[in-house]
Write a protein that holds these residues in place. Structure first.
Motif, PDB file in Angstrom:
ATOM      1  N   ARG A   1       0.829  -1.197   0.000  1.00 40.39           N
ATOM      2  CA  ARG A   1       0.000   0.000   0.000  1.00 40.39           C
ATOM      3  C   ARG A   1       0.869   1.254   0.000  1.00 40.39           C
ATOM      4  O   ARG A   1       0.659   2.185  -0.766  1.00 40.39           O
ATOM      5  CB  ARG A   1      -0.915  -0.008   1.240  1.00 40.39           C
ATOM      6  CG  ARG A   1      -2.266   0.634   0.996  1.00 40.39           C
ATOM      7  CD  ARG A   1      -3.183   0.404   2.192  1.00 40.39           C
ATOM      8  NE  ARG A   1      -3.162  -1.006   2.609  1.00 40.39           N
ATOM      9  CZ  ARG A   1      -3.313  -1.413   3.861  1.00 40.39           C
ATOM     10  NH1 ARG A   1      -3.492  -0.529   4.826  1.00 40.39           N
ATOM     11  NH2 ARG A   1      -3.286  -2.691   4.162  1.00 40.39           N
ATOM     12  N   PHE A   2       1.868   1.251   0.890  1.00 40.79           N
ATOM     13  CA  PHE A   2       2.796   2.373   1.009  1.00 40.79           C
ATOM     14  C   PHE A   2       3.505   2.617  -0.326  1.00 40.79           C
ATOM     15  O   PHE A   2       3.560   3.741  -0.837  1.00 40.79           O
ATOM     16  CB  PHE A   2       3.801   2.047   2.120  1.00 40.79           C
ATOM     17  CG  PHE A   2       4.826   3.105   2.396  1.00 40.79           C
ATOM     18  CD1 PHE A   2       4.581   4.462   2.154  1.00 40.79           C
ATOM     19  CD2 PHE A   2       6.066   2.757   2.922  1.00 40.79           C
ATOM     20  CE1 PHE A   2       5.536   5.422   2.428  1.00 40.79           C
ATOM     21  CE2 PHE A   2       7.024   3.718   3.187  1.00 40.79           C
ATOM     22  CZ  PHE A   2       6.759   5.043   2.935  1.00 40.79           C
ATOM     23  N   LEU A   3       4.011   1.536  -0.900  1.00 34.38           N
ATOM     24  CA  LEU A   3       4.741   1.587  -2.170  1.00 34.38           C
ATOM     25  C   LEU A   3       3.905   2.247  -3.264  1.00 34.38           C
ATOM     26  O   LEU A   3       4.355   3.163  -3.961  1.00 34.38           O
ATOM     27  CB  LEU A   3       5.115   0.170  -2.595  1.00 34.38           C
ATOM     28  CG  LEU A   3       5.943  -0.014  -3.854  1.00 34.38           C
ATOM     29  CD1 LEU A   3       7.417   0.122  -3.507  1.00 34.38           C
ATOM     30  CD2 LEU A   3       5.687  -1.382  -4.483  1.00 34.38           C
ATOM     31  N   GLU A   4       2.676   1.777  -3.393  1.00 31.84           N
ATOM     32  CA  GLU A   4       1.820   2.262  -4.479  1.00 31.84           C
ATOM     33  C   GLU A   4       1.364   3.694  -4.230  1.00 31.84           C
ATOM     34  O   GLU A   4       1.243   4.486  -5.162  1.00 31.84           O
ATOM     35  CB  GLU A   4       0.630   1.306  -4.659  1.00 31.84           C
ATOM     36  CG  GLU A   4       1.074  -0.004  -5.306  1.00 31.84           C
ATOM     37  CD  GLU A   4       0.027  -1.101  -5.237  1.00 31.84           C
ATOM     38  OE1 GLU A   4      -1.017  -0.891  -4.568  1.00 31.84           O
ATOM     39  OE2 GLU A   4       0.257  -2.171  -5.837  1.00 31.84           O
ATOM     40  N   LYS A   5       1.131   4.004  -2.980  1.00 30.66           N
ATOM     41  CA  LYS A   5       0.767   5.377  -2.626  1.00 30.66           C
ATOM     42  C   LYS A   5       1.881   6.349  -3.009  1.00 30.66           C
ATOM     43  O   LYS A   5       1.629   7.508  -3.334  1.00 30.66           O
ATOM     44  CB  LYS A   5       0.485   5.447  -1.114  1.00 30.66           C
ATOM     45  CG  LYS A   5      -0.301   6.670  -0.695  1.00 30.66           C
ATOM     46  CD  LYS A   5      -0.906   6.461   0.687  1.00 30.66           C
ATOM     47  CE  LYS A   5      -2.411   6.392   0.603  1.00 30.66           C
ATOM     48  NZ  LYS A   5      -3.049   5.992   1.873  1.00 30.66           N
ATOM     49  N   GLU A   6       3.097   5.859  -2.966  1.00 31.21           N
ATOM     50  CA  GLU A   6       4.257   6.691  -3.297  1.00 31.21           C
ATOM     51  C   GLU A   6       4.588   6.630  -4.784  1.00 31.21           C
ATOM     52  O   GLU A   6       5.640   7.107  -5.204  1.00 31.21           O
ATOM     53  CB  GLU A   6       5.469   6.250  -2.472  1.00 31.21           C
ATOM     54  CG  GLU A   6       5.295   6.433  -0.970  1.00 31.21           C
ATOM     55  CD  GLU A   6       5.149   7.898  -0.574  1.00 31.21           C
ATOM     56  OE1 GLU A   6       5.684   8.764  -1.306  1.00 31.21           O
ATOM     57  OE2 GLU A   6       4.499   8.174   0.442  1.00 31.21           O
ATOM     58  N   GLY A   7       3.723   5.992  -5.547  1.00 31.61           N
ATOM     59  CA  GLY A   7       3.922   5.952  -6.996  1.00 31.61           C
ATOM     60  C   GLY A   7       5.034   5.026  -7.451  1.00 31.61           C
ATOM     61  O   GLY A   7       5.620   5.220  -8.503  1.00 31.61           O
TER      62      GLY A   7
END
Lengths: 245, 245
Positions: free
Chosen positions: B209-215
């Motif tokens: 989730r964190f990874l994708e939120k950060e693009g």
DNA sequence: CGGGCTAGCTGCGAG
DNA sequence: CTCGCAGTTAGCCCG
């Protein structure tokens, strides 16, 4: 050799501590895989199923298996092979010559008592946050977030949320990243201003630059292991904690 | 006891490997401090000045000192005390009873050969980046930044910079933070678009989730330890590497 | 159980 | 030397 194997088998069966010194080869396959040619090593098998192979140099064992290892032995007329299996991992030691063998019943119920670990430092700081900054008051310890847990969750004199990350030794980039994760997480949840303070005895230059660029703060915290707990007056230039011994 | 002390002294002087099994107490002071009450333990002293104390349970030694320790011994009529000093750290073991003592000259010139560590996986990936994405081409290995080093520095078909972080096991928040640091650093330096790809066999839900939120992106990379190197066709649904044995 | 983290982490490698 | 990081990290503690 055959009598040695019998002694080892008996020791394994009776869950004794076994020490074997001898010439052996070692092979491991599991999360990684390794091979070790012939040499003289120390092998330790503990009653809890710990399996260690020590070469006569270096601190860590060259090969090992954790608690819970299940052992089998084999003798082919030349070599005694001890194989340990643990959650899909296999460690095998083949002895061509045994120099010393001990099957022992070691009694030890003591637990090591350690002082000077991070939680102690964190406790001492939480006890008196004025060491970090005047007017700071604790809200909770170990604030748990989806992205990890903050060491100390506090509030400053202006009512801002203050997240404090404590490190017992020189802080690096990783410590800053950790704190940044928490601060960003809480910033997203709270509308109010959220500060991040990294407390450590020292910090690397890169980490300091990164920290400040991200709008967070560094507070040097010196502490000693070995004397009584004493929190220095926060008006002193240097925040200093003396910890339990 | 006195003869044991003489044997130990001789072993220390001649840089032998020493194994002592016996009842002892242990005290340590250095970066932290610890005390351990009486119990039966295994002590190993290696020629390079490694000092290990093993209780009959758990994988790591309860106390230890690294290579380069300088030893002194003492006998007070009751106990043999061995003290190791190393860069301001002190480890002391006091034996009230010795169960077994070996002073050995262990010969071992072998070095463990390990396969399946991260650098191997990283090498295999750098060899054929199409496993990650078609059209990806390597620019450099281990791009060194003030904020750490990227595992693989590449460029995609559109000419975008692609930073790749490789993990040999399930990636967590820390891995994402690491990659994020690199990506932000390079984004600041280059005007062009900079992508971040985390390659690992698995990833935790929070990290994803964190990874994708950060693009940034996640690419599942499965690999095996134990067979010949084979990079699966990138058109396969699952990127898969088989590594050297 | 998994997930995140400390550790006296240790050891390695790059600058 | 310092810094950053992998490790068969291990062990702990929290959900």
């Amino acid at each position: 050799m055959l009598s040695s194997k019998r002694d080892i088998d008996r020791g394994l069966e009776q869950k004794k501590t076994i020490i074997i010194v001898g010439e052996c080869t070692v092979s491991y396959a599991g999360r990684a895989a390794s091979k070790l040619g012939p040499g003289e090593r120390i092998v330790i098998i503990k009653p809890d199923g710990t399996f260690l192979v020590h070469q006569p140099f270096k601190t860590p064992p060259v090969n090992y298996q954790k608690t819970g290892t299940v052992f089998t032995t084999d003798y082919d007329g030349e070599k005694i092979t001890i194989t340990g299996r643990n959650k899909g991992e296999v460690l095998s030691v083949s002895f061509s010559r045994i120099i010393a063998l001990h099957v022992l019943d070691l009694r030890d119920r003591q637990r090591s008592c350690v002082v000077g670990v991070e939680s102690h430092l964190s406790d001492a700081l939480a006890q008196d946050l004025s060491v970090i900054e005047e007017g700071l008051r604790p809200v909770k310890r170990e604030g748990i977030l989806p992205k990890g847990m903050v060491d100390i969750w506090a509030e400053d004199a202006q009512g801002n949320t203050v997240l404090i990350e404590v490190k017992r030794r020189k802080a690096g980039l990783n410590a800053v990243s950790q704190l940044k994760r928490y601060v960003e997480e809480v910033r997203k949840r709270k509308g109010s201003r959220v500060r991040g303070i990294l407390c450590a005895p020292d910090i690397t230059a890169h980490a300091k630059r990164f920290l400040e660029k991200e709008g967070m703060e560094y507070k040097k915290i010196e502490y000693e292991v070995g004397s009584t707990t004493k929190v220095a007056n926060s008006r002193q230039k240097q925040a200093k904690l003396e910890k339990y011994f």
